[in-house]
Scaffold this active site. Structure first.
Site: not given
Length: 191
Positions: A10, A50
């Site tokens: 990510c 997240v």
């Protein structure tokens, strides 16, 4: 102790990892499988995304907001310039980040015209970097941190050529010398 709910792949998490490293703040990591998110992550962030930063009972999602919090909570070394105008322009870049992220993710989905839209946004960043050494201004900071995870992933994972973007390529080379960015390059290489 700070806990970072994180996922290596990510780029939003990369923003926070880089800021924490630049600040020299120690933290623990809880790795989240983005393909099989635990149900409890929705208690930390109702969107289930997240990064999430947790410090004692304080829980904060959203990378740009987390990095602003870290800047205020740990002011040294500063990652925003002292000059108010320079700081505002850097914040404007972070605020308008979706101008880069939308074509980036469109390219990942192989949408028609995505490469051209991403190239146009990279050219805009290149023009900024023709005029100043960093996206944040005269010094490295949070605007650079906001963009570099996507630029690295575009170059290294999506074969986006930065060859015609000299200032952007030079910026990335300068940033690669920073230990926090070098660590992120290693993360991307391992994906």
């Amino acid at each position: 102790m700070i806990t970072l709910y994180d996922a290596d792949r990510c780029p939003y998490c990369a923003r926070v990892r880089i800021a924490l490293a630049e600040k020299g703040v120690e933290y623990e990591t809880v790795e989240i499988d983005l393909d099989d998110r635990p149900s409890w992550i929705y208690e930390k962030n109702p969107l289930g995304r997240v990064p999430v930063l947790e410090e004692d009972t304080f829980v904060l999602p959203e990378s740009a907001v987390i990095n602003e919090y870290l800047e205020e909570r740990y002011p040294e070394p500063p990652l925003w310039p002292a000059d108010a105008a320079e700081r505002a322009l850097g914040r404007l870049l972070v605020f308008r980040f979706d101008q880069l992220s939308k074509p980036y993710y469109a390219l990942r989905r192989d949408e028609d015209g995505a490469r051209e839209r991403l190239d146009a946004e990279l050219a805009k960043l290149n023009a900024i970097l023709d005029a100043q050494p960093y996206l944040t201004g005269r010094e490295f900071g949070l605007a650079d941190i906001a963009y570099v995870p996507w630029i690295v992933r575009a170059r290294d994972r999506m074969s986006v050529d930065l060859g015609g973007l000299g200032a952007l390529a030079e910026w990335l080379e300068r940033l690669s010398e920073r230990p926090a960015i070098a660590a992120e390059l290693d993360v991307v290489a391992a994906l």
